[in-house]
Design a protein around this motif. Structure first.
Motif, PDB file in Angstrom:
ATOM      1  N   LEU B  25       0.588  -0.838   0.117  1.00 50.91           N
ATOM      2  CA  LEU B  25       0.203  -0.031   0.175  1.00 50.91           C
ATOM      3  C   LEU B  25       1.016   1.306   0.070  1.00 50.91           C
ATOM      4  O   LEU B  25       1.338   1.929   0.638  1.00 50.91           O
ATOM      5  CB  LEU B  25      -1.013  -0.037   1.794  1.00 50.91           C
ATOM      6  CG  LEU B  25      -1.468  -0.944   1.494  1.00 50.91           C
ATOM      7  CD1 LEU B  25      -1.978  -0.798   2.981  1.00 50.91           C
ATOM      8  CD2 LEU B  25      -3.001  -1.022   0.792  1.00 50.91           C
ATOM      9  N   ASN B  26       0.942   1.681  -1.202  1.00 45.55           N
ATOM     10  CA  ASN B  26       1.693   2.617  -1.106  1.00 45.55           C
ATOM     11  C   ASN B  26       1.402   4.260  -0.583  1.00 45.55           C
ATOM     12  O   ASN B  26       2.798   4.937  -0.047  1.00 45.55           O
ATOM     13  CB  ASN B  26       2.449   3.196  -2.762  1.00 45.55           C
ATOM     14  CG  ASN B  26       3.395   4.104  -3.158  1.00 45.55           C
ATOM     15  OD1 ASN B  26       3.919   4.099  -2.099  1.00 45.55           O
ATOM     16  ND2 ASN B  26       3.399   5.174  -3.882  1.00 45.55           N
ATOM     17  N   ARG B  27       0.591   4.206  -0.399  1.00 46.00           N
ATOM     18  CA  ARG B  27      -0.052   5.180  -0.246  1.00 46.00           C
ATOM     19  C   ARG B  27      -0.983   5.226   1.247  1.00 46.00           C
ATOM     20  O   ARG B  27      -1.678   5.524   1.324  1.00 46.00           O
ATOM     21  CB  ARG B  27      -1.571   5.808  -0.935  1.00 46.00           C
ATOM     22  CG  ARG B  27      -1.259   6.131  -2.653  1.00 46.00           C
ATOM     23  CD  ARG B  27       0.705   7.778  -2.590  1.00 46.00           C
ATOM     24  NE  ARG B  27       0.907   7.238  -3.900  1.00 46.00           N
ATOM     25  CZ  ARG B  27       1.739   8.513  -4.008  1.00 46.00           C
ATOM     26  NH1 ARG B  27       2.256   9.298  -3.312  1.00 46.00           N
ATOM     27  NH2 ARG B  27       2.625   8.294  -4.757  1.00 46.00           N
ATOM     28  N   VAL B  28      -0.549   4.188   1.829  1.00 45.74           N
ATOM     29  CA  VAL B  28      -0.794   4.353   3.187  1.00 45.74           C
ATOM     30  C   VAL B  28      -0.632   5.360   3.890  1.00 45.74           C
ATOM     31  O   VAL B  28       0.781   5.985   4.165  1.00 45.74           O
ATOM     32  CB  VAL B  28      -0.299   2.803   4.382  1.00 45.74           C
ATOM     33  CG1 VAL B  28      -0.666   2.837   5.510  1.00 45.74           C
ATOM     34  CG2 VAL B  28      -0.351   1.780   3.535  1.00 45.74           C
ATOM     35  N   VAL B  30      -0.206   8.398   6.788  1.00 49.51           N
ATOM     36  CA  VAL B  30      -0.933   8.012   8.723  1.00 49.51           C
ATOM     37  C   VAL B  30      -0.660   9.208   9.259  1.00 49.51           C
ATOM     38  O   VAL B  30      -0.259   9.128  10.704  1.00 49.51           O
ATOM     39  CB  VAL B  30       1.993   8.249   9.158  1.00 49.51           C
ATOM     40  CG1 VAL B  30       2.030   7.041   8.183  1.00 49.51           C
ATOM     41  CG2 VAL B  30       2.095   9.136   8.069  1.00 49.51           C
ATOM     42  N   PHE B  31      -1.516   9.605   7.994  1.00 48.79           N
ATOM     43  CA  PHE B  31      -1.864  11.308   8.739  1.00 48.79           C
ATOM     44  C   PHE B  31      -2.621  10.921  10.686  1.00 48.79           C
ATOM     45  O   PHE B  31      -2.786  11.293  11.644  1.00 48.79           O
ATOM     46  CB  PHE B  31      -2.992  11.253   8.100  1.00 48.79           C
ATOM     47  CG  PHE B  31      -2.952  13.259   7.883  1.00 48.79           C
ATOM     48  CD1 PHE B  31      -3.581  13.824   9.084  1.00 48.79           C
ATOM     49  CD2 PHE B  31      -2.800  13.723   6.745  1.00 48.79           C
ATOM     50  CE1 PHE B  31      -3.256  15.197   8.757  1.00 48.79           C
ATOM     51  CE2 PHE B  31      -2.544  15.176   6.458  1.00 48.79           C
ATOM     52  CZ  PHE B  31      -2.882  16.006   7.330  1.00 48.79           C
ATOM     53  N   VAL B  34      -0.773   9.399  13.649  1.00 50.93           N
ATOM     54  CA  VAL B  34       0.140  10.091  14.306  1.00 50.93           C
ATOM     55  C   VAL B  34      -0.910  11.097  14.939  1.00 50.93           C
ATOM     56  O   VAL B  34      -1.090  11.685  15.998  1.00 50.93           O
ATOM     57  CB  VAL B  34       1.101  11.168  13.102  1.00 50.93           C
ATOM     58  CG1 VAL B  34       1.836  11.993  13.794  1.00 50.93           C
ATOM     59  CG2 VAL B  34       1.434   9.761  12.578  1.00 50.93           C
ATOM     60  N   PHE B  35      -1.850  11.674  13.924  1.00 50.91           N
ATOM     61  CA  PHE B  35      -2.310  13.506  14.599  1.00 50.91           C
ATOM     62  C   PHE B  35      -3.284  12.982  15.445  1.00 50.91           C
ATOM     63  O   PHE B  35      -3.621  13.848  16.202  1.00 50.91           O
ATOM     64  CB  PHE B  35      -2.440  14.123  13.214  1.00 50.91           C
ATOM     65  CG  PHE B  35      -1.535  14.572  12.642  1.00 50.91           C
ATOM     66  CD1 PHE B  35      -1.013  16.185  12.717  1.00 50.91           C
ATOM     67  CD2 PHE B  35      -0.870  14.217  11.704  1.00 50.91           C
ATOM     68  CE1 PHE B  35      -0.539  16.685  12.534  1.00 50.91           C
ATOM     69  CE2 PHE B  35       0.208  14.819  10.947  1.00 50.91           C
ATOM     70  CZ  PHE B  35       0.540  16.479  11.749  1.00 50.91           C
ATOM     71  N   MET B  75       4.054   8.152  19.939  1.00 48.65           N
ATOM     72  CA  MET B  75       4.826   8.220  18.261  1.00 48.65           C
ATOM     73  C   MET B  75       5.287   6.393  18.301  1.00 48.65           C
ATOM     74  O   MET B  75       4.689   5.809  16.943  1.00 48.65           O
ATOM     75  CB  MET B  75       5.877   8.896  17.957  1.00 48.65           C
ATOM     76  CG  MET B  75       5.780   9.309  16.657  1.00 48.65           C
ATOM     77  SD  MET B  75       7.432  10.666  16.038  1.00 48.65           S
ATOM     78  CE  MET B  75       6.012  11.921  16.131  1.00 48.65           C
ATOM     79  N   ALA B  76       5.993   5.983  19.261  1.00 48.12           N
ATOM     80  CA  ALA B  76       6.319   4.601  19.056  1.00 48.12           C
ATOM     81  C   ALA B  76       5.077   3.545  19.503  1.00 48.12           C
ATOM     82  O   ALA B  76       5.351   2.818  17.778  1.00 48.12           O
ATOM     83  CB  ALA B  76       7.418   4.166  20.135  1.00 48.12           C
ATOM     84  N   PHE B  79       4.519   3.554  15.096  1.00 52.23           N
ATOM     85  CA  PHE B  79       5.046   2.925  14.627  1.00 52.23           C
ATOM     86  C   PHE B  79       4.647   1.366  14.291  1.00 52.23           C
ATOM     87  O   PHE B  79       4.722   1.233  13.643  1.00 52.23           O
ATOM     88  CB  PHE B  79       6.135   3.635  15.481  1.00 52.23           C
ATOM     89  CG  PHE B  79       7.850   3.369  14.292  1.00 52.23           C
ATOM     90  CD1 PHE B  79       7.958   4.118  13.403  1.00 52.23           C
ATOM     91  CD2 PHE B  79       8.148   2.033  14.066  1.00 52.23           C
ATOM     92  CE1 PHE B  79       8.695   4.602  12.669  1.00 52.23           C
ATOM     93  CE2 PHE B  79       9.034   2.117  13.477  1.00 52.23           C
ATOM     94  CZ  PHE B  79       9.780   3.003  12.443  1.00 52.23           C
ATOM     95  N   ILE B  82       1.360   0.535  12.943  1.00 48.29           N
ATOM     96  CA  ILE B  82       2.086   0.651  12.119  1.00 48.29           C
ATOM     97  C   ILE B  82       2.711  -0.958  10.913  1.00 48.29           C
ATOM     98  O   ILE B  82       2.212  -1.393   9.790  1.00 48.29           O
ATOM     99  CB  ILE B  82       2.594   2.135  10.545  1.00 48.29           C
ATOM    100  CG1 ILE B  82       1.217   3.182  11.592  1.00 48.29           C
ATOM    101  CG2 ILE B  82       2.535   1.817   9.379  1.00 48.29           C
ATOM    102  CD1 ILE B  82       1.545   4.382  10.706  1.00 48.29           C
ATOM    103  N   ASP B  83       3.452  -1.125  12.054  1.00 44.73           N
ATOM    104  CA  ASP B  83       4.042  -2.245  11.180  1.00 44.73           C
ATOM    105  C   ASP B  83       3.549  -3.185  11.302  1.00 44.73           C
ATOM    106  O   ASP B  83       4.040  -4.171  10.604  1.00 44.73           O
ATOM    107  CB  ASP B  83       5.848  -2.151  12.071  1.00 44.73           C
ATOM    108  CG  ASP B  83       6.243  -2.774  11.776  1.00 44.73           C
ATOM    109  OD1 ASP B  83       6.833  -2.748  10.207  1.00 44.73           O
ATOM    110  OD2 ASP B  83       7.344  -3.988  12.392  1.00 44.73           O
TER     111      ASP B  83
END
Lengths: 455, 206
Positions: B25-28, B30-31, B34-35, B75-76, B79, B82-83
């Motif tokens: 998914l190139n366009r995943v 992360v907006f 995170v936000f 954030m971690a 991260f 998402i991973d």
């Protein structure tokens, strides 16, 4: 089956050649075996491909043995000069000392490696640039059995592109004896594996084991890097050599041991021999090294002064490996594509668009996980630590690379390729590990004994 | 000359799409992760520092910045989430590719990744056209299929720029050749694999 055996033999031989280069550079044998193997692979394939390139220039046809024969005198000289002791062996006791978090990180990294190796070896070459350029040229070299630039710019598709990956694939086809574009893709997972091993050992010089593993894990979570380790583009190998060169420079800044400069110079030269952008990276690193030496001579008089020899230890290998193809292209009248300056006052209107694309490609696509965000946080909350030599050097290098791409899009026809985003993403890939290095270096306390590499 | 142009059927295009070893998914974005989380955290920190920590000697900004570890922790966590999502995606990709590629010969695997048509046609051309002949290639698009077919055709060098007078064979893959009638009359149909997949041969001059 026979071709698999031949492939393994070829890779083992390339590691052997790389090991000879390694022992020629480093007097000390105090490196772990994993590190030596990984670095030997990177140096070995570079040495073999460079030999092939010289053979090609001399008009000698390619076969499996010819580059090895060219490397043989050097290898014999290196082995006679310094007999390998193979003191360091695989010490599995280190596995028992891992704590829960370290084991978790190792498992996550291993899962990614399984994915990368399976993806690469299940599927033959299929990606666009590989069909169009890299793998196509490898196939042409293999079937023609030589390198022929007599038709100038029309000799091959994108003739101005350097030849590391095509020549390496061609050599492996010769080794296997057949055109197998599935098995040949093993070079990319091996590049990836070697890189993360070297990356880990670099981080271990400055931080505890957990942070070394964390750095490798952060690197492995970037989907774009994972993807590029399974296809046959040149961006990931370029990233490997480029970052290896930077890490060697940082190690030299910390230790002032010249072998690191030689290693860095060789890696920078190989980067220039992998992809066009590598030449720009090489010149940036040469300039940064020059400025560092100048600054130390002018302002840090209490520190030991560096002779011109230190600078040459980086400059000479970099230019000897990185420049012959550029000079040869000039001689043959082959111009670099899309590089002519295309600037007018009107071009300044591009600036907001370039910033928008940079912003989008860094922060709002899934290619990098959250690495750029983490880098921003790491810099903002650790401003004091940015004065440390190695962190400052890494940060300046990163800024120089970003500035390079900014000016390329502003000044040249590369601007046309900004919109699809693929060029920018691939450009970021070539130096994204710098962000991880800065994050780890700024956030975590340095090791008390940075000179010692342990597991 | 009978019809030589047949557009790619939707079935073939569908095959290609299904067979492509699709990537990730190139366009995943992360907006969201995170936000939303960082905003909640920062908002919480500001509320806490503004309402409950008034006796501290440090300024308000210093107190807020003092909580970077929490920001880093969130954030971690993002991260890692998402991973995990990416790992799950990679797992499903791997299963898909194991199903489609494991145990397949090299030829079969190449056939699968090129949508069952391009590679088969390239092999057909290599069988029919003698080596060292000059060929010109026309494909339904000049980017992907052209490059794929040229790659598989080599040692038949379809990417070499040759004037039409020197061309011995024309290879057509679901394309309308960019040639006029006069030029086309110099060739005849030499072999046809399917409708739209045709080799033309130059008519020998007497």
């Amino acid at each position: 089956m026979l071709e698999i055996f031949r492939l393994i033999l070829a890779l083992a031989l390339s590691i052997g050649v790389g090991y000879c280069v390694f022992i020629s550079i480093f007097k000390s044998d105090a490196f772990a075996l994993y590190f030596k193997l990984a670095l030997s692979y990177l140096l070995g394939v570079g040495a073999i491909v460079f030999s092939m390139f010289l053979l090609g220039l001399a008009g000698i046809g390619f076969n499996f043995f010819s580059p090895l024969l060219l490397c043989l005198p050097f290898c014999i000289f290196a082995l006679v000069r310094k007999r390998p002791k193979f003191k360091s062996s695989l010490d599995l006791s280190v596995l028992r000392s891992l704590n829960f978090w370290e084991i978790s990180l190792v498992v996550l990294i291993a899962l990614r490696l399984v994915y990368i190796f399976s993806q690469a070896l299940l599927i033959p070459i299929y990606s666009w640039d590989a069909f169009a350029t890299w793998a196509y040229r490898a196939k042409v070299f293999y079937f023609d059995g030589l390198m022929d630039f007599s038709k100038g710019a029309n000799s091959y598709p994108h003739t101005s592109y350097p030849n590391l990956i095509p020549l390496l694939e061609c050599w492996l086809y010769n080794a296997m004896g057949i055109f197998d574009d599935r098995l040949v893709k093993i070079i990319f997972p091996l590049f990836y594996t070697s890189f993360i091993v070297v990356f880990y050992f670099f981080l271990r010089r400055f931080s505890e084991r957990i942070y070394g593993l964390l750095g490798v894990y952060l690197l492995s979570t970037m989907p774009f890097l994972t993807f590029h380790s399974t296809i046959s583009y040149s961006d990931m190998p370029l990233m490997t050599y480029n970052i290896l060169s930077i890490m060697a420079l940082v190690l030299w800044i910390e230790s002032k041991e010249n072998p690191y400069l030689i290693l860095g110079g060789i890696a920078a030269g190989l980067a220039a021999f992998t992809k066009l952008e590598g030449t720009a990276y090489m010149f940036i690193l040469i300039a940064l090294l020059f400025l560092y030496i100048l600054k130390t001579k002018l302002f840090d008089k209490n520190k030991p002064s560096f002779s011109i020899m230190s600078f040459c230890a980086f400059l000479v290998p970099a230019c000897v490996i990185g420049l012959p193809y550029t000079i040869y292209k000039k001689a043959m009248g082959i111009a670099n594509e899309r590089l002519p300056i295309d600037f007018s006052v009107e071009s300044l209107k591009r600036i907001p668009d370039i910033i928008r694309h940079f912003n989008h490609s860094m922060f709002f696509v899934g290619n990098w996980n959250l690495i750029w965000f983490m880098l921003a946080v790491a810099i903002l909350f650790n401003l004091k630590r940015l004065r440390e030599q190695k962190i400052a050097f890494l940060l300046i290098t990163l800024c120089a690379y970003l500035a390079l791409y900014f000016s390329l899009f502003l000044l040249t026809k590369n601007y046309e390729f900004l919109s699809p985003g693929t060029l920018l993403n691939r450009s970021f890939l070539q130096f994204i590990p710098l962000s991880v290095l800065i994050i780890i270096a700024t956030f975590f306390k340095p090791r008390p004994d940075p000179k010692k590499i342990t597991r | 000359m009978s019809a030589i142009y047949y557009p790619l059927t939707p079935q073939i295009q569908a095959f290609e799409v299904n067979a492509l070893p699709l990537i990730y998914l190139n366009r995943v974005s992360v907006f969201y992760y995170v936000f939303v989380l960082a905003a909640v955290l920062v908002f919480g920190i500001i509320i806490r520092e503004a309402l409950f920590n008034l006796k501290s000697k440090r300024t308000f900004l210093q107190r807020v910045c003092g909580h970077w570890k929490w920001l880093f922790f969130v954030m971690a966590l993002c991260f890692f989430l998402i991973d995990l999502k990416m790992l799950s995606f990679q797992r499903s990709r791997l299963i898909f590719h194991l199903k489609n590629f494991s145990g397949k010969s090299l030829d079969e695997a190449r056939s699968v990744i090129t949508g069952y048509e391009i590679y088969e046609f390239a092999r057909f051309c290599q069988e029919k056209i003698p080596q060292a002949q000059s060929v010109k290639l026309f494909t339904s698009d000049v980017q992907t299929r052209y490059k794929q077919l040229a790659y598989y055709l080599y040692p038949l060098d379809a990417r070499r720029v040759v004037p039409l007078e020197e061309v011995d064979y024309i290879i057509i893959f679901h394309a309308r050749p960019d040639l006029n009638d006069e030029q086309l009359r110099q060739f005849r149909i030499f072999a046809r694999r399917k409708d739209g997949q045709i080799i033309l041969e130059r008519i020998k001059r007497k």
